[in-house]
Design an enzyme around this catalytic site. Structure first.
Site, mmCIF file in Angstrom:
data_model
loop_
_atom_site.group_PDB
_atom_site.id
_atom_site.type_symbol
_atom_site.label_atom_id
_atom_site.label_comp_id
_atom_site.label_asym_id
_atom_site.label_seq_id
_atom_site.Cartn_x
_atom_site.Cartn_y
_atom_site.Cartn_z
ATOM 1 N N GLY A 126 5.021 -0.986 2.691
ATOM 2 C CA GLY A 126 4.175 0.190 2.546
ATOM 3 C C GLY A 126 4.948 1.495 2.513
ATOM 4 O O GLY A 126 5.978 1.645 3.164
ATOM 5 N N HIS A 146 0.809 -1.212 0.000
ATOM 6 C CA HIS A 146 0.000 0.000 0.000
ATOM 7 C C HIS A 146 0.846 1.268 0.000
ATOM 8 O O HIS A 146 1.902 1.344 0.621
ATOM 9 C CB HIS A 146 -0.933 0.005 1.220
ATOM 10 C CG HIS A 146 -0.201 -0.106 2.531
ATOM 11 N ND1 HIS A 146 0.283 0.973 3.220
ATOM 12 C CD2 HIS A 146 0.129 -1.189 3.273
ATOM 13 C CE1 HIS A 146 0.873 0.586 4.327
ATOM 14 N NE2 HIS A 146 0.797 -0.738 4.394
ATOM 15 N N ASP A 147 0.385 2.254 -0.744
ATOM 16 C CA ASP A 147 0.955 3.616 -0.748
ATOM 17 C C ASP A 147 2.353 3.694 -1.350
ATOM 18 O O ASP A 147 3.049 4.700 -1.173
ATOM 19 C CB ASP A 147 0.956 4.209 0.669
ATOM 20 C CG ASP A 147 -0.421 4.182 1.298
ATOM 21 O OD1 ASP A 147 -1.311 4.887 0.798
ATOM 22 O OD2 ASP A 147 -0.615 3.437 2.284
#
Length: 260
Positions: free
Chosen positions: A139, A121-122
């Site tokens: 992340g 994520h991200d």
């Protein structure tokens, strides 16, 4: 519709260009958008609020747009945005963003993700990046243009890898990797300028010479980081100001310390 295999399951709300090809037994969710000329192989799952650009090649058994592997995720409407002409080999996993960041996982264009690559994520990927087999990005990792990450390498959350950097095989990357540098070993260490990569990308001998001076002032002059930044700034005016500024901007934004 002849480009869509009859066993593929595509939600009626999904937006696929008429030139998109989809292989057998692939599942595409309602919030997915896919641009012209992208080819999706068999047995893939593309879900979530995922936008995929033009000319991508997605091989079999990829999972794209699944929810983050983050216990704080509570179903927020986060996104995955992928650019153009990327290649995703088998068994890549790419997750949505989280509300704790900007809510978007973002991949640029012309990247090669080899088999079993994980993008958490991200993550922010630039352009022309190579991630070799089993490279794993945690992340919030940021990777600059033209970087290469070797096979079986793991990158710690929030780490930044600069443009034109190269991480060697099985790198354990827990600190930021400055632009232009080659790092490898266990523990990870900066070895030299990625001169071969720079030559392949058309860097002149003069630019590479300045970048080697950047490396010397950052790693070979027994200076503190602050003193190194001042010494690197003095290299402006020698025909490689954009490279000097790239390094200085990276060092100013480093949050986990740099690989030494």
């Amino acid at each position: 519709m002849s480009l869509i295999h009859p066993t593929a399951i595509i939600d009626p709300a999904a937006q696929l260009d008429s030139s998109v090809a989809v292989g057998a037994y692939t599942l595409i969710g309602p919030h997915v958008r896919i641009g012209a000329g992208t080819v999706v192989g068999p047995h893939c799952v593309i879900e979530g609020r995922t936008s995929i650009g033009a000319g991508n090649k997605i091989f079999q058994f990829n999972s794209i747009g699944a929810v983050p592997q983050d216990m704080k995720y509570a179903g927020e409407p986060t996104e995955l945005v992928i650019g153009d002409r990327n290649t995703f080999r088998e068994f890549c996993t790419i997750n949505l963003g989280t509300a704790q960041d900007e809510g978007v996982t973002r991949l640029g264009s012309d990247n090669l993700l080899m088999a079993y690559v994980h993008i958490a994520h991200d993550v922010r990927l630039g352009n022309h990046i190579v991630l070799a087999n089993n490279a794993t990005l945690a992340g919030h990792v940021h990777v600059g243009d033209w970087a290469t990450i070797g096979g079986l390498s793991g990158v710690h959350q929030f780490v930044k890898i600069g443009a034109h950097a190269m991480v060697g095989f099985q790198g354990h990357v827990a600190q930021d990797v400055p632009p232009f540098m080659t790092v490898d070993g266990n523990p990870l260490a900066a070895r030299a300028v990625n001169a071969v990569g720079l030559k392949r990308r058309g860097f002149s001998a003069e630019r590479i010479a300045v970048i080697k001076q950047i490396h010397k002032r950052l790693y070979r002059s027994s200076l503190t980081l602050e003193q190194s930044q001042q010494a690197i700034a003095e290299l402006r005016g020698q025909g490689a100001d954009e490279d000097v500024d790239l390094m200085l901007n990276f060092l100013a934004a480093a949050t986990r310390g740099i690989v030494r």
